[in-house]
Structure formats: structure tokens, C-alpha cells
Design a protein around this motif. Structure first.
Motif, PDB file in Angstrom:
ATOM      1  N   LEU A 204       0.873  -1.168   0.000  1.00  0.00           N
ATOM      2  CA  LEU A 204       0.000   0.000   0.000  1.00  0.00           C
ATOM      3  C   LEU A 204       0.907   1.214   0.000  1.00  0.00           C
ATOM      4  O   LEU A 204       1.649   1.461   0.951  1.00  0.00           O
TER       5      LEU A 204
ATOM      6  N   LYS B 273      -2.933   4.771   5.311  1.00  0.00           N
ATOM      7  CA  LYS B 273      -2.382   3.407   5.265  1.00  0.00           C
ATOM      8  C   LYS B 273      -2.469   2.716   6.627  1.00  0.00           C
ATOM      9  O   LYS B 273      -2.922   1.571   6.720  1.00  0.00           O
TER      10      LYS B 273
ATOM     11  N   ASP C  23       3.849  -2.603   8.840  1.00  0.00           N
ATOM     12  CA  ASP C  23       3.547  -1.176   8.715  1.00  0.00           C
ATOM     13  C   ASP C  23       4.858  -0.406   8.605  1.00  0.00           C
ATOM     14  O   ASP C  23       5.609  -0.315   9.578  1.00  0.00           O
ATOM     15  N   GLU C  24       5.119   0.131   7.422  1.00  0.00           N
ATOM     16  CA  GLU C  24       6.350   0.888   7.151  1.00  0.00           C
ATOM     17  C   GLU C  24       7.580   0.150   7.658  1.00  0.00           C
ATOM     18  O   GLU C  24       8.303   0.657   8.527  1.00  0.00           O
TER      19      GLU C  24
ATOM     20  N   THR D  47       3.041  -1.445   4.095  1.00  0.00           N
ATOM     21  CA  THR D  47       2.831  -0.060   3.698  1.00  0.00           C
ATOM     22  C   THR D  47       4.187   0.595   3.482  1.00  0.00           C
ATOM     23  O   THR D  47       5.184   0.222   4.098  1.00  0.00           O
TER      24      THR D  47
END
Ligand code: ADP
Ligand code: ADP
Length: 228
Positions: free
Chosen positions: A35, A43, A158-159, A189
Motif C-alpha cells: 500500500l 495506510k 507497517d512501514e 505499507t
């Protein structure tokens, strides 16, 4: 087969911010999807809603056929989440951290499985080390091992490379490649197009809460006039 079905999802925070606006997306088992979007795009909110940590204002999410709101317990078992922030008990060993997380899911110990994931993440040699002794990259891999401890079908990152240097970023890409071979579905993401291209089969571009497009990575690269 579909493992995640997102249908017309929206989220408006109490502050009035529309963080998700009519997002629909289906993710197949074994797929790696990135994403991609700038800070504030929505996100983290999307991931949090799929994981059942944020209640949507509208729409539905199914994980493995389980509605995240009606059947949270069953859905949650299928999910592993690697948060952005690194938070580990500094004096515990790597192995104890991972065992503990597995215990939280109420699962019986299975050190043979934990050995497999620690080996896949190149952490086996560090299993007895206290987490405070580890490098930043190793700490991130411990977070991934924890998120995999209960054998989820879907892993959220996540990141995963936020604030890490180039060498570490490449290391994370390799880890994702190794997990792909284990058959784990991965949703990550990022705000780097390059990173999305490197790791994912499909890329979803998200901005201001809207999923603007979803494309196979190769197609997206063509659209942006890049060379492989
Ligand atoms: P909700 O209505 O979903 O509970 P709120 O707007 O009431 O959402 O905020 C929930 C929490 O998130 C509060 O503690 C608030 O301080 C915090 N928060 C507010 N704005 C932001 C933001 N932009 N990013 C992260 N957290 C925020
Ligand atoms: P991203 O992960 O793409 O940076 P987020 O999902 O964190 O985006 O944020 C999307 C939007 O929602 C932003 O405008 C952010 O400020 C807002 N937001 C995020 N969390 C909260 C919260 N708890 N309360 C209020 N607003 C929030």
C-alpha cells in the motif's frame, strides 16, 4: 482463493478526518501487496481496521471468511501485525520474546516451529541474546518473528523500512522474499515506489483515504515509464 475481502470501508475519526473513503480490495492467499501513499494517506488506518484495532464507520472486512467485527477472535488468529514502533523487553532473550507472544495467543509451545522462523529470519544464532544487544535490523526481525509466532496466514508490515538506512532496507526486502517462499500473505505499507516495486506482486496507491488504483507491480512500472 481470497484471504482478505475489504468492502466499501470508510473511517471518519472523531476529529472529523476522513481517513478511509469507500475502500474495496480483495487480497489472495500467498500474495504480497504494497500500500503506497504519502504520510497521512490512511495506510495505517487501513491496516488497523483490517486487524480489528480501529472500528470502521462503514463497510466490512473479512479475514479468512470471518467478519472482523462479528468474529474478531477467529480473524485475529489468522493475522500477524508488525507495528512501526520497535518495542521489545530489553532484558529478555529473543527466544523468550517469541515464546511469550505465542503464549498470548493461547497456543501450545512449539519450539520446532519457532526455530524454523528464527532460522528463516537469520536470528537463530541470536536466540539467547537479550534484545537490547541487537542491532536495529535484528530488532525489526524479532518483531517479525513475534508476529509470526502463532502461525498467522497474513502478515502486516507497517512501514517496515521507515527510518532505516539503505543497507537495512535491502535486508528487509530479502526477509520479505524469504517469507514469500514460506507462503505467507503479506500486506505492507510504504511511501517509496521503489520499495513497493521491489517487494510486492501488486501495488495499491492510496491518498486522502481513497484507494486510487491497484495494479500488478510490472504494470505499474510501465505506467510510470520505468525500466526493469
Ligand atoms: P475516534 O473517534 O476514532 O476515537 P479521536 O479523534 O477521538 O478518534 O482520537 C482518538 C485518539 O487518537 C485520541 O487519543 C487522539 O489524541 C489521537 N489522535 C488524534 N488525532 C490524531 C492524529 N492525527 N494522528 C494520530 N493520533 C491522533
Ligand atoms: P498513513 O499511515 O498513510 O500516514 P494514517 O492512517 O496514519 O495515514 O492517517 C490518515 C489520516 O487520519 C491522517 O489525516 C491522520 O492525521 C488521521 N488520523 C490517524 N489516526 C487518527 C486518530 N486516532 N484520530 C484522529 N485522526 C487520525
Amino acid at each position: 482463493a481470497a484471504i482478505i475481502e475489504i468492502d466499501r470501508l470508510s473511517k471518519q475519526y472523531g476529529s472529523g478526518t476522513k481517513a478511509l473513503d469507500d475502500v474495496s480490495l480483495t487480497i489472495d492467499e500467498g500474495e504480497i501487496i504494497a500500500l503506497l501513499g504519502p504520510n497521512g494517506a490512511g495506510k495505517t488506518t487501513l491496516i488497523s481496521v483490517i486487524c480489528g484495532l480501529v472500528v470502521p464507520t462503514g463497510g466490512t472486512v473479512r479475514v479468512g471468511g470471518h467478519d472482523i467485527r462479528r468474529d474478531w477472535r477467529a480473524a485475529r488468529k489468522l493475522i500477524g501485525l508488525v507495528p512501526q514502533e520497535i518495542a521489545l523487553p530489553p532484558f529478555e532473550s529473543v527466544m523468550n520474546c517469541v515464546r511469550f507472544t505465542r503464549g498470548l495467543y493461547g497456543m501450545a509451545p512449539d519450539d520446532a516451529y519457532l526455530e524454523r522462523i528464527l532460522r528463516a529470519l537469520a536470528l537463530w544464532d541470536k536466540r539467547d541474546a537479550a534484545t537490547r544487544e541487537l542491532s536495529g535490523g535484528m530488532k525489526r526481525r524479532v518483531l517479525i518473528a513475534k508476529a509470526l509466532s502463532h502461525r498467522p496466514k497474513v502478515l502486516f508490515l507497517d512501514e517496515p523500512t521507515a527510518g532505516v538506512d539503505v543497507a537495512l532496507r535491502r535486508e528487509m526486502w530479502e526477509v520479505v522474499g524469504d517469507l514469500r517462499r514460506e507462503g505467507v500473505t503479506i500486506i505492507l505499507t510504504t511511501h517509496y515506489l521503489e520499495e513497493a516495486e521491489e517487494m510486492a506482486d501488486r501495488v495499491g496507491v492510496i491518498n486522502r483515504g481513497q484507494l486510487l488504483l491497484v495494479r500488478p507491480t510490472a504494470e505499474l512500472m510501465g505506467e510510470f515509464g520505468r525500466k526493469t
